[in-house]
Design a protein around this motif. Structure first.
Motif, PDB file in Angstrom:
ATOM      1  N   HIS A  99       0.793  -1.231   0.000  1.00 49.46           N
ATOM      2  CA  HIS A  99       0.000   0.000   0.000  1.00 49.46           C
ATOM      3  C   HIS A  99       0.826   1.282   0.000  1.00 49.46           C
ATOM      4  O   HIS A  99       0.353   2.320  -0.450  1.00 49.46           O
ATOM      5  N   ILE A 154       1.375   1.771  -3.595  1.00 48.59           N
ATOM      6  CA  ILE A 154       0.126   2.168  -4.246  1.00 48.59           C
ATOM      7  C   ILE A 154      -0.174   3.640  -3.977  1.00 48.59           C
ATOM      8  O   ILE A 154      -0.528   4.393  -4.876  1.00 48.59           O
ATOM      9  N   HIS A 169      -7.568  -2.916  -8.611  1.00 44.72           N
ATOM     10  CA  HIS A 169      -7.448  -2.982  -7.160  1.00 44.72           C
ATOM     11  C   HIS A 169      -8.301  -1.942  -6.431  1.00 44.72           C
ATOM     12  O   HIS A 169      -9.076  -2.270  -5.531  1.00 44.72           O
ATOM     13  N   CYS A 213     -11.056  -1.765  -2.893  1.00 48.19           N
ATOM     14  CA  CYS A 213     -10.281  -1.532  -1.671  1.00 48.19           C
ATOM     15  C   CYS A 213     -10.697  -0.206  -1.037  1.00 48.19           C
ATOM     16  O   CYS A 213     -10.442   0.860  -1.590  1.00 48.19           O
ATOM     17  N   CYS A 263      -7.838   2.347  -0.385  1.00 47.20           N
ATOM     18  CA  CYS A 263      -7.343   3.050  -1.571  1.00 47.20           C
ATOM     19  C   CYS A 263      -8.362   4.056  -2.100  1.00 47.20           C
ATOM     20  O   CYS A 263      -7.992   5.124  -2.576  1.00 47.20           O
TER      21      CYS A 263
HETATM   22 ZN    ZN Z   1      -5.770  -0.854  -1.523  1.00 48.71          ZN
END
Ligand code: ZN
Lengths: 192, 237
Positions: free
Chosen positions: B5, B8, B35, B39, B42
């Protein structure tokens, strides 16, 4: 939710139904911010006008692109202006004057910059908060952030320009975005 | 797939600033289509970063645009109805996820990721393109190709598009001097809608082919007999 945001939602709804009065009101509200930003990024009045023009035309022709569930109208609209301005800069790379990308937020030199600008009080307050938030960033983080955001530069271009590894640009960008998110989130909450 | 993460978040920060390029940009597209939608962490990060980038715009001193700009806009504000057909489709499709990529990276790179932010921009751009006087709208089988001279991308849009038989997909190619370039695969959404922004310059190609192909068919050229051409050329037998 700010009063202004609620009004924006109402205006956006009317605009979606073809109400030109609502279009004019959203123009009155946001065109100075949009034009200021577009001019800052493109560095040219003609390009800035085109960016603002295209953003408003996009709003008129596809108002459904704004999804109220995902945030405030002003967030959507200024993001749209930013994206278009950056894309314009990339296209017009050859006419970009590097020296105009100074890392400061002073008004750009145009005739009577803020004269007659009707600047909603809450936007002016927000501007003060955002600048204060930017001032909390370490200079090296602020530099990469502003080169990306206002300069329309890619991380690779920034790395080349200031001669640091791309990985460092990424790390600094993330640190800056995290901090701004935290600080601005807090000041927005305090406003309510 | 990336599951780190920190990495990301780094990509998302670059993405909202529009400062990614090359492999990073492709990786972000993939991330945003595969993704991020599933999520929560995110999605919150992305929305939070997007507020920051909009806020940064408000940090700049506002400048009143030239007096000529609003009248220029007024001259171009066509009434909202009746609209041309694709515009109605955009209005309907704006709220839905209409792209299904089956070919992984290839699709993600060429047919842009379907996250909400990119989609919002794409809809606005497509509608703008379609409204141009010189826009070309060509029926290609179940969908319509929308392009315009000088534009280095185009759109495939459709409504009421039938789902292909089980085990098959719609496959898209561009053709230039007899060479076929695989663009990607698509399926209509559950309501039969298709909206595909495609980052190829249509002016550089002689033709566009769409075919109903078995999912595992090679991507070199159409193998099925059910295909359509935008400009009338024929796949080699
Ligand atoms: Zn995520």
């Amino acid at each position: 939710m700010r009063d202004g945001d609620r009004d924006d939602l109402e205006l956006h709804r009317s605009l979606s139904q073809g109400d030109r009065g609502a279009f004019d009101e959203l123009y009155r509200r946001y065109s100075p911010s949009a034009y200021g930003l577009a001019y800052r990024i493109t560095g040219q009045q003609v390009l800035a006008q085109d960016v603002v023009h295209d953003a408003y035309m996009a709003l008129w022709r596809a108002p459904e692109a704004f999804d109220p569930a995902r945030g405030a109208f002003r967030t959507f609209f200024l993001s749209l202006v930013h994206h278009r301005a950056v894309d314009t800069v990339r296209r017009e790379e050859r006419i970009r004057a590097r020296q105009e990308r100074a890392s400061n937020l002073e008004p750009v030199a145009v005739e009577d910059p803020a004269e007659g600008v009707i600047d909603a009080a809450d936007l002016a307050d927000r501007r003060v908060e955002i600048r204060a938030a930017l001032d909390t960033l370490p200079p090296e983080q602020r530099q990469v952030l502003e080169m990306a955001y206002f300069g329309g530069m890619t991380q690779v271009q920034i790395a080349e320009d200031i001669e640091i590894p791309v990985g460092t640009v990424k790390t600094r960008t993330l640190a800056a975005m995290r901090k701004l998110r935290r600080v601005l989130d807090r000041s927005a909450t305090e406003d309510q | 797939m990336i599951d780190d993460h920190e990495r990301i978040e780094e990509l998302l920060a670059g993405y909202v600033l529009r400062s990614l390029s090359g492999a990073d940009a492709s990786e972000a597209d993939l991330l945003l289509s595969e993704h991020v939608p599933g999520c929560g962490e995110c999605r919150r990060t992305l929305d939070g970063f997007q507020v920051v980038t909009a806020d940064l715009g408000f940090a700049v001193e506002p400048v009143r645009p030239p007096e000529t700009l609003l009248p220029r806009l007024h001259r171009q504000l066509e009434p909202h109805a009746p609209r041309r057909r694709p515009m109605q489709m955009f209005a309907v499709a704006a709220g839905v996820v209409a792209v299904v990529g089956l070919a992984g990276l290839t699709v993600s790179q060429n047919i842009r990721a379907n996250n909400a932010d990119v989609r919002a921009d794409a809809f606005a751009n497509a509608a703008q393109l379609a409204a141009r006087d010189d826009a070309r709208m060509v029926d290609v089988g179940p969908v319509q190709e929308i392009s315009a001279p000088g534009e280095e991308h185009f759109y495939l849009v459709g409504e009421g598009v039938p789902g292909p038989p089980a085990g098959s997909i719609y496959r898209v190619w561009l053709v230039s001097d007899g060479v076929t370039t695989f663009v990607g695969d698509f399926l209509p959404d559950e309501l039969g809608r298709v909206f595909l922004p495609i980052d190829f310059d249509p002016n550089r190609y002689d033709d566009l082919w769409i075919a109903v192909e078995p999912i595992d068919a090679p991507t070199g050229a159409p193998v099925s007999t059910e295909w359509w051409s935008a400009r009338g050329t024929t796949p080699a037998a």
